[in-house]
Design a protein around this motif. Structure first.
Motif, mmCIF file in Angstrom:
data_model
loop_
_atom_site.group_PDB
_atom_site.id
_atom_site.type_symbol
_atom_site.label_atom_id
_atom_site.label_comp_id
_atom_site.label_asym_id
_atom_site.label_seq_id
_atom_site.Cartn_x
_atom_site.Cartn_y
_atom_site.Cartn_z
ATOM 1 N N ASP A 1 0.790 5.251 1.115
ATOM 2 C CA ASP A 1 0.115 6.360 1.774
ATOM 3 C C ASP A 1 0.247 7.606 0.907
ATOM 4 O O ASP A 1 1.361 8.031 0.579
ATOM 5 C CB ASP A 1 0.730 6.617 3.155
ATOM 6 C CG ASP A 1 0.326 5.554 4.175
ATOM 7 O OD1 ASP A 1 -0.826 5.087 4.114
ATOM 8 O OD2 ASP A 1 1.169 5.187 5.015
ATOM 9 N N ARG B 1 -3.757 4.724 -0.366
ATOM 10 C CA ARG B 1 -4.490 5.099 0.843
ATOM 11 C C ARG B 1 -4.336 6.596 1.067
ATOM 12 O O ARG B 1 -3.276 7.087 1.481
ATOM 13 C CB ARG B 1 -3.946 4.345 2.058
ATOM 14 C CG ARG B 1 -4.137 2.841 1.987
ATOM 15 C CD ARG B 1 -3.634 2.152 3.248
ATOM 16 N NE ARG B 1 -3.850 0.709 3.198
ATOM 17 C CZ ARG B 1 -3.464 -0.144 4.139
ATOM 18 N NH1 ARG B 1 -2.825 0.321 5.224
ATOM 19 N NH2 ARG B 1 -3.698 -1.438 4.018
ATOM 20 N N PHE C 1 0.858 -1.183 0.000
ATOM 21 C CA PHE C 1 0.000 0.000 0.000
ATOM 22 C C PHE C 1 0.893 1.231 0.000
ATOM 23 O O PHE C 1 2.024 1.208 0.483
ATOM 24 C CB PHE C 1 -0.958 0.021 1.198
ATOM 25 C CG PHE C 1 -0.287 0.143 2.540
ATOM 26 C CD1 PHE C 1 0.043 1.392 3.081
ATOM 27 C CD2 PHE C 1 0.018 -0.991 3.294
ATOM 28 C CE1 PHE C 1 0.662 1.507 4.315
ATOM 29 C CE2 PHE C 1 0.632 -0.891 4.532
ATOM 30 C CZ PHE C 1 0.962 0.358 5.041
ATOM 31 N N GLU D 1 -2.473 -0.710 -3.379
ATOM 32 C CA GLU D 1 -3.564 0.088 -2.813
ATOM 33 C C GLU D 1 -3.063 1.486 -2.484
ATOM 34 O O GLU D 1 -2.049 1.645 -1.793
ATOM 35 C CB GLU D 1 -4.118 -0.570 -1.545
ATOM 36 C CG GLU D 1 -5.320 0.188 -0.974
ATOM 37 C CD GLU D 1 -5.907 -0.491 0.261
ATOM 38 O OE1 GLU D 1 -7.056 -0.954 0.172
ATOM 39 O OE2 GLU D 1 -5.199 -0.562 1.287
ATOM 40 N N GLU E 1 -9.815 8.256 0.894
ATOM 41 C CA GLU E 1 -10.121 7.195 -0.078
ATOM 42 C C GLU E 1 -9.105 6.064 -0.033
ATOM 43 O O GLU E 1 -7.933 6.265 0.271
ATOM 44 C CB GLU E 1 -10.112 7.766 -1.498
ATOM 45 C CG GLU E 1 -11.442 8.210 -2.028
ATOM 46 C CD GLU E 1 -11.387 8.427 -3.532
ATOM 47 O OE1 GLU E 1 -12.367 8.066 -4.196
ATOM 48 O OE2 GLU E 1 -10.381 8.949 -4.038
ATOM 49 N N ARG E 2 -9.580 4.883 -0.381
ATOM 50 C CA ARG E 2 -8.706 3.761 -0.679
ATOM 51 C C ARG E 2 -9.095 3.241 -2.058
ATOM 52 O O ARG E 2 -10.260 2.940 -2.295
ATOM 53 C CB ARG E 2 -8.828 2.651 0.361
ATOM 54 C CG ARG E 2 -8.289 3.036 1.737
ATOM 55 C CD ARG E 2 -8.151 1.825 2.638
ATOM 56 N NE ARG E 2 -7.561 2.186 3.919
ATOM 57 C CZ ARG E 2 -7.128 1.323 4.826
ATOM 58 N NH1 ARG E 2 -7.243 0.005 4.577
ATOM 59 N NH2 ARG E 2 -6.601 1.719 5.956
#
Length: 503
Positions: free
Chosen positions: A238, A337, A236, A335, A304-305
């Motif tokens: 950030d 994030r 993921f 992903e 949001e993701r």
């Protein structure tokens, strides 16, 4: 880990024919792979560090890289034998500006000979890092050249003849970013590792001991069932800004990806292999075959993701050819994030950079034809001692390139970036309107490419052209050309390919 035996050209050709026949009989299809909805995204995306450099008294920016073996822990408690540059896996991001003279001091601490090719870079053939510039175990190679091309996302990887797939698959790869004044003046995300992030994607398969598993695969070569992104499983990112720039690099040996977002949101593709487009291309997906790159800018909302996904790519041909070579596979990749509060990002400008026209396209000095079939180009396997094409300095050429099979291939040219002039006789789609060095070849479709050769004549040092599906390259689908001054002859044997080009 025992190295995979390399198929030599004759064996490779027989294997390719066998795979083609069994595919036509519907025997290789297999179950499509899908990780959609199954990836937990529990590890922060590793961002390769910017490679340190020094500037010598003579003004040369000097980088150092060491090819080495190590261990990587992709999953907690499971250690995998890997190769990397100046680390256990992958390599740091090199960064330089147009006009700079650079030198990269490469030391090989592996037990095997390797090379380092600067994929997409315009530079002298002797510095290119192809199979003619081997680095023996314990040896050092220090190519030096001037950066003379637009801002772009390039990458570097080994290119030893017959062993490229194995070396790349073990982890030898990294990004090489170029900057220039025109690109730096644009209001695009540019804070490395924050809103400007490389996304180096490789598919892998692990055995029961956590080691990389390498199989023969289908026609394209071995395909993995999981993805490493910058060497991270289930990553993921950030995001702290309204827009993020993702520099997508397909560093897989064989797999084609069709990158999109899980919610089908649109984004701006701003660059191809060789640099920025003239204007952003608004789209909801981008297909990349091995070696290709694209830069995209995507906007996110607070909190949001959203998942970057690879959906089943359109490979062309007919069933079962696409499906049995990765065309039916889909993956969750990364992903994003978004933070609850995001720093504002300017809109992507409606125009980016002026793309230089290639002069003399209406009267090229030569037109050449390249047909890819089985594991051969123009009916021949690669011969290190044979020059297949001779190009004259300060000329423009048009190359007609065609995949004559119903199976996947692509086409990569060393030395220069090209422009796609037509696809199947039609105007190329917007995503192919920039500078390219690698292009996917759908079956039975002719591509016309425009190329200009303005620098670096060297009758003794060849450049490569090849399919960048690395099993194909390793088993013979590669040819050589030299750039010479008018009237010069190559220093190596010239092949008999006159029927493939006209002057």
């Amino acid at each position: 880990m025992t190295p995979r035996p390399v198929l030599r050209p004759a064996a490779a050709l027989a294997a390719a024919v066998l795979v083609t026949v069994t595919s036509a009989c519907g025997l290789t299809g297999g179950t499509p792979i899908s990780t959609v909805g199954e990836v937990e995204f529990e590890r922060p995306l590793a961002v390769p560090p910017l490679a340190p450099s020094r500037v010598d008294a003579d003004g040369v920016r000097v980088f150092s890289l060491t090819a080495q073996q190590g261990e990587s822990e992709f999953e907690e408690g499971v250690r995998t034998t890997t190769w990397g540059f100046s680390g256990a896996h992958l390599g740091p991001t090199l960064r330089a500006s147009r006009g700079e003279r650079v030198r990269v001091e490469v030391t090989n601490e592996l037990e095997e000979t390797t090379t380092v090719h600067w994929h997409g870079m315009h530079l002298p053939a002797a510095m290119d890092g192809g199979p003619h510039q081997p680095i023996a175990p314990g040896g050092t190679w220090a190519p030096e050249w001037v950066i003379d091309q637009p801002a772009a996302t390039l990458w570097y990887h080994p290119h030893p003849h017959g062993e490229t797939e194995e070396h790349v698959a073990r982890g030898l790869a990294g990004a090489f970013l170029l900057d220039d004044r025109d690109a730096s003046a644009l209001p695009l995300p540019r804070e490395y590792g924050v809103d400007d992030v490389p996304v180096i994607v490789q598919d892998v398969r692990f055995d029961g001991d956590g080691e990389f598993e390498r199989g023969q695969g289908d026609f394209v070569g071995p395909l993995g069932d999981r993805l490493l992104v910058n060497g991270t499983l289930g990553p993921f990112l950030d995001v702290t800004t309204e827009s993020v720039r993702l520099r997508l690099v397909n560093a897989s040996p064989a797999r084609v990806y069709d990158f999109a977002f899980a919610d089908d949101r649109s984004f701006d593709q701003i660059a191809t292999d060789g640099g920025l487009l003239a204007a952003p291309h608004r789209t909801d997906h981008v297909r990349l075959s091995p070696g290709e790159r694209a830069e995209i800018v995507v906007r996110v909302g607070p909190g949001e993701r959203v998942v970057l996904r690879s959906r089943p790519p359109e490979l062309g041909g007919t069933v079962p050819f696409g499906g049995s070579n990765g065309g039916g596979d889909s993956f969750d990749v990364l992903e994003l994030r978004a933070a609850d509060a995001l720093r504002p990002s300017p809109a992507v400008p409606t125009s980016l950079v002026a793309l230089e026209d290639i002069p003399d396209l209406d009267r090229p000095s030569a037109e050449r034809r390249f047909t890819l079939d089985s594991t051969q180009i123009n009916g021949q396997n690669m011969d290190m001692a044979r020059i297949d094409e001779v190009v004259t300095l300060d000329t423009t050429e048009i190359w007609h390139v065609r995949n004559d099979m119903a199976m996947p291939h692509n086409f990569h040219v060393h030395d220069v970036q090209f422009r796609v002039l037509s696809v199947g006789g039609e105007v190329p789609p917007p995503e192919l309107n920039g500078w390219k060095d690698t292009v996917y070849l759908p079956p039975q479709v002719e591509f016309r490419l425009g190329l200009r050769f303005e620098d670096y004549a060297d009758p003794a040092s060849p450049y490569m052209i090849h399919c960048h599906l690395l099993r194909h390259e390793d088993t013979g689908m590669m040819a050589q050309f030299v750039v010479v001054e008018k009237g010069q002859k190559p220093a190596m044997m010239i092949g008999e390919n006159d029927e493939h080009h006209t002057h």
